[in-house]
Write an enzyme that holds these catalytic residues in place. Sequence first.
Site, PDB file in Angstrom:
ATOM      1  N   HIS B  83       0.844  -1.201   0.000  1.00 18.14           N
ATOM      2  CA  HIS B  83       0.000   0.000   0.000  1.00 18.14           C
ATOM      3  C   HIS B  83       0.882   1.255   0.000  1.00 18.14           C
ATOM      4  CE1 HIS B  83      -2.985   2.995   1.209  1.00 18.14           C
ATOM      5  NE2 HIS B  83      -2.238   3.280   2.255  1.00 18.14           N
ATOM      6  N   ASP B 112       6.711  21.501 -26.469  1.00 22.50           N
ATOM      7  CA  ASP B 112       6.660  20.141 -25.904  1.00 22.50           C
ATOM      8  C   ASP B 112       7.708  20.064 -24.809  1.00 22.50           C
ATOM      9  OD1 ASP B 112       6.598  17.288 -25.442  1.00 22.50           O
ATOM     10  OD2 ASP B 112       5.707  17.081 -27.427  1.00 22.50           O
ATOM     11  N   TRP B 148       7.139   0.015   3.909  1.00 22.84           N
ATOM     12  CA  TRP B 148       7.662   0.695   2.715  1.00 22.84           C
ATOM     13  C   TRP B 148       9.040   1.272   2.987  1.00 22.84           C
ATOM     14  CZ3 TRP B 148       8.923   5.768   1.091  1.00 22.84           C
ATOM     15  CH2 TRP B 148       8.787   6.759   2.055  1.00 22.84           C
ATOM     16  N   SER B 176      12.841   5.746 -13.786  1.00 18.32           N
ATOM     17  CA  SER B 176      11.780   6.516 -14.435  1.00 18.32           C
ATOM     18  C   SER B 176      11.682   7.916 -13.827  1.00 18.32           C
ATOM     19  CB  SER B 176      10.459   5.763 -14.294  1.00 18.32           C
ATOM     20  OG  SER B 176       9.381   6.631 -14.460  1.00 18.32           O
ATOM     21  N   SER B 177      11.729   7.984 -12.497  1.00 16.04           N
ATOM     22  CA  SER B 177      11.622   9.294 -11.839  1.00 16.04           C
ATOM     23  C   SER B 177      12.778  10.203 -12.222  1.00 16.04           C
ATOM     24  CB  SER B 177      11.638   9.139 -10.322  1.00 16.04           C
ATOM     25  OG  SER B 177      10.470   8.547  -9.894  1.00 16.04           O
ATOM     26  N   HIS B 260      13.369  11.665   3.359  1.00 21.85           N
ATOM     27  CA  HIS B 260      12.795  12.932   3.750  1.00 21.85           C
ATOM     28  C   HIS B 260      12.602  13.893   2.589  1.00 21.85           C
ATOM     29  CE1 HIS B 260      10.745  15.263   6.579  1.00 21.85           C
ATOM     30  NE2 HIS B 260      11.294  16.321   6.024  1.00 21.85           N
ATOM     31  N   GLU B 262      12.024  12.935  -0.235  1.00 24.33           N
ATOM     32  CA  GLU B 262      10.923  12.294  -0.943  1.00 24.33           C
ATOM     33  C   GLU B 262       9.563  12.849  -0.503  1.00 24.33           C
ATOM     34  OE1 GLU B 262      10.576  10.217  -3.397  1.00 24.33           O
ATOM     35  OE2 GLU B 262       8.466   9.703  -3.147  1.00 24.33           O
ATOM     36  N   TYR B 264       8.931  15.742   0.505  1.00 22.84           N
ATOM     37  CA  TYR B 264       8.766  17.068  -0.098  1.00 22.84           C
ATOM     38  C   TYR B 264       8.580  16.968  -1.596  1.00 22.84           C
ATOM     39  CZ  TYR B 264       9.387  18.923   4.425  1.00 22.84           C
ATOM     40  OH  TYR B 264       9.168  19.219   5.740  1.00 22.84           O
ATOM     41  N   SER B 275      -1.288  27.095  -5.296  1.00 21.00           N
ATOM     42  CA  SER B 275      -0.955  28.489  -5.600  1.00 21.00           C
ATOM     43  C   SER B 275      -1.503  28.929  -6.952  1.00 21.00           C
ATOM     44  CB  SER B 275       0.568  28.681  -5.596  1.00 21.00           C
ATOM     45  OG  SER B 275       1.098  28.284  -4.358  1.00 21.00           O
ATOM     46  N   HIS B 309      15.381  12.977  11.836  1.00 20.99           N
ATOM     47  CA  HIS B 309      14.259  13.098  12.781  1.00 20.99           C
ATOM     48  C   HIS B 309      13.323  11.891  12.670  1.00 20.99           C
ATOM     49  CE1 HIS B 309      11.998  15.605   9.531  1.00 20.99           C
ATOM     50  NE2 HIS B 309      11.694  14.357   9.420  1.00 20.99           N
ATOM     51  N   HIS B 310      13.551  11.055  11.663  1.00 27.69           N
ATOM     52  CA  HIS B 310      12.815   9.783  11.604  1.00 27.69           C
ATOM     53  C   HIS B 310      13.483   8.735  12.492  1.00 27.69           C
ATOM     54  CE1 HIS B 310      10.333  11.015   8.121  1.00 27.69           C
ATOM     55  NE2 HIS B 310      11.390  11.722   7.804  1.00 27.69           N
ATOM     56  N   THR B 335       7.148  26.798   5.661  1.00 25.56           N
ATOM     57  CA  THR B 335       5.851  26.188   5.365  1.00 25.56           C
ATOM     58  C   THR B 335       4.731  27.086   5.867  1.00 25.56           C
ATOM     59  OG1 THR B 335       6.957  24.092   5.770  1.00 25.56           O
ATOM     60  CG2 THR B 335       4.598  24.013   5.457  1.00 25.56           C
ATOM     61  N   LYS B 338       4.011  29.895   3.526  1.00 24.44           N
ATOM     62  CA  LYS B 338       3.165  29.532   2.394  1.00 24.44           C
ATOM     63  C   LYS B 338       1.690  29.570   2.796  1.00 24.44           C
ATOM     64  CE  LYS B 338       4.741  27.180  -0.863  1.00 24.44           C
ATOM     65  NZ  LYS B 338       5.764  27.472  -1.831  1.00 24.44           N
ATOM     66  N   ARG B 457       1.899   1.352  15.066  1.00 21.89           N
ATOM     67  CA  ARG B 457       1.490   1.170  13.680  1.00 21.89           C
ATOM     68  C   ARG B 457       1.914  -0.218  13.212  1.00 21.89           C
ATOM     69  NH1 ARG B 457       5.960   4.759  10.367  1.00 21.89           N
ATOM     70  NH2 ARG B 457       4.849   3.937   8.577  1.00 21.89           N
TER      71      ARG B 457
END
Lengths: 40, 545, 401
Positions: B83, B112, B148, B176-177, B260, B262, B264, B275, B309-310, B335, B338, B457
Amino acid sequence: MSQNLTQEERQRRGARKTALIVAVVAFGIFLFTIYSTYKQ
Amino acid sequence: MATTTSDVQIDIDAHDAHHGPEKGLLRWVKTTNHKDIGTLYLWFAFTMLLIGGAMAMVIRAELFQPGLQLVEPQFFNQMTTLHGLIMVFGAIMPAFVGLANWQIPLMIGAPDMALPRMNNWSFWILPFAGVMLLSTLFMKGGGPAFGWTFYAPLSTTFAPESTDFFIFAIHMLGFSSIMGAINIIATVMNMRAPDMKLMDMPLFVWTWLITAFLLIAAMPVLAGAVTMMLTDRNFGTSFFDAAGGGDPVMFQHIFWFFGHPEVYIMILPAFGVISQIIPTFARKPLFGYSSMVYATASIALLSFVVWAHHMFLTGMPIAGQMYFMYATIMISVPTGVKVFNWVTTMWRGSLTFETPMLWAIAFVILFTIGGFSGLMLGIAPADIQYHDTYFVVAHFHYVLVTGALFSIIAAVYYWLPKWCGRMYNEKLARIHFWWAVISVNVLFFPQHFLGLAGMPRRIPDYATQFADFNMISSIGGFAFGSSFLLLTYIIVSCIRSGEPIEDERVWESAKGLEWTVATPAPYHTFNEPPQKDKILSESSHVGAH
Amino acid sequence: MLSRRCSVCSADASSNRFIARYTTKFKVKSNAIASWLLISFFFLPLSAFADLGFNLPKGVTPVSQNIYDLHMTIFWVCVGIAVVVFGVMIYSIIFHRKSRGAKASNFHESTAIELIWTLIPLGILIAIAVPATRVLIDLENTDKAEMTVKITGYQWKWQYEYLDNGVKFFSNLSKDSRERSEMGKVGDYPDHYLQDVDNRLVLPVNTRIRFLMTSNDVIHSWWVRDLGVKQDANPGFINDAWATIQKPGVYRGQCAELCGKDHGFMPIVVEAKSKEDYAAWVKEQQAKQKAAAAAGDREWSKDELMVQGQKVYSSTCAGCHGVTGQGIPGTFPAIAGSKIATGDVKEHINIVMNGKAGTAMQAFGAQLSDSDLAAVITYERNAFGNNTGDLVQPATIKAAR
């Protein structure tokens, strides 16, 4: 019209150069990740 | 469409159809057109969203009440793992790349993407990677069941055989990314209309440019991590095995150095979307355009220096914990800027609440709630009680579902009429909005309480004091899951039989170059770059230029 | 249904009692789901109050109380910011709508405003960071410990070693929780379902205790909320944490880091006793350990072996191989009818004692006593229809070591 074409061609040439640089940087980061872990 | 757009020079009026798409299915395999590829990305992402969502339904069904009713713990772990992977790599990221493909050339006046053939390749890798990832479910020993985040050694020494396929799939997704990011950087840097300066670009383009740099810096690190996993598993190295002189915590450092940024990568384009939408329906220029750009850039930079921080509980030295705590809570400053800018954009506007605006407002409120719980999680000593509980699950679903996913839905409602020249059913869309926004809160809000009450979790079964909130959460989950059936109907019926629109602008006061091309957007656009006065008058962020 | 919930919510300190009662009587009534949903949501705004069971508990150690205070501080700061930001936004949504005839202004930048809303949050953050740093320094300081407990995570149980007095044991999920958590089981849940163990970690109150965490296999995380302790247990490395428990009582927690199939089934139960009771408990444990060692020196009868074997099997083996010895096809082999459990005894002893490399099968020789090993191997060879009739004596195990 043809001037516009050259303009676009020029842009595309620049874009290919940008892409190549970015790709090399990405590969460099990949190698550095493994290398620095190995050194640990 | 083996031709590139530069071959279309005789096509003086691009609105004519005689250089339209190829007929038949092969069109989609061979296409190099940014709009086709954008469409492919979006449908792929939607398919994966439904698959990943179905897995979430399995998870919520098993958690409906204590005890094991439906799936064994091992399969439950495969569901949570896949998931997460599918939603991150299969749904959210490709959806944003799809939006970028459609919108970036239209918004910067380019014909293009810079590298159309590579664009085709970077899409067509995805379905194969996705199928490979899903196929692990049917292999001996089952699919990946280590979350994950695939922490070693659970993902190396103790993982099922299918893990090697998982590694290969991650490599392909990463490839791909990276190609997609290279393409976006080259497009934005080199293919803008010659008169468009960087600070003239719409915010969606800005946020994607910065996101693309994040991808370039982060994805190779992930590739490095899975490569080392592969050699640890099969070639006798011990990067992450303490018995061979390695360090399992090192894996977490590498993973989160990717992981991390990722998160963002998944939220910055969302900021861009919001925006674009809020000024349109507030009928007012975006407040603080340049501060938005700087805030995005500083969030991106900070995202590389906060990863641990993880990992507050992995046994980090106290100095490390302090540094990562300070750096992490610092992120809430840009943040916050924004959010304040969005609210101020709405302030003394002339607001209307068409469906895209509803989603954008829901985004601002719910993402901010996710931001608050993020701030709480960033406080190292408090994280002791939050870490790896449902509080974290609630937090990242608020930022990724009501954040990233809501912005994607907002973007689709906002731009779909432009893409297909038809209007969606506004009444049904509103029903869908309220259905989704209420159920998603029933789904995720009680999870804060579950976490604080002590539920970890990634568990398939739980103690009975967690029963109430789990049942509420599951009911919300089923309601939220079913709202996507309605969304599917709304989108399909819009494309097939929505009311046709002629207006180029679509929304009364929408600004941006994409609204200057015909509706529906022709197959080829901006063979002639737009002129300076047009670029400036279409700028959504500058009022009286 | 309605009145029951309300009476619970209005009775401030009774929620724990309520949970305990609810735990034993928990049953789903489908027609009541809707009213539960409605009522529970009515009370969501009350979430800030810990005594409703929605929030962190204050806990029973200085660290957990400091964390609780910190948690509430940040929470109220967030609430304050939310009220301001959402207030402005909602005001705008109500009063600045086109349908009310609002005309759009055109203002779109102000460096002064940007500066203000950069600096104010920065100030708030510093105000939060100061107490956070203080708590952090305190909880990371594990000096001056009066006793030390080493905690080792295993898939899927905990081992506790009291380094000061040699007491050492495993703590497994309790038998009734294990049985209730079988797939498809229905009926009442046992007390403290999934948060109960066979051997509790007994600790003295008002003593500065140092915990050392490590792991035997994958990463686990030892977490007891009321103690304010959560720390990863990494294989090959040692982490530490500390606690001074101020109140006798039973405190429950569980593994917090995904560690494989039975991650959700490795609870932690801490029992805090007065210093005298703790000392008595230690004596009792030491005597027990001596007796267990002596038990390995005598001949056991088949009945004794089978009874003890079943006990060991359900705590140690059933997690993977199943309560009925069926295993999980493709992942964990069955014991019933297996080649090893019905074939050569020596091979059976070998695999139980030394494990199997590259699989989840651990080397139990290091975890179980001679008599427990003998009992469980005898049990496996004679239960689940294996009926080999073989008896394995503790002496045989001793010889195999």
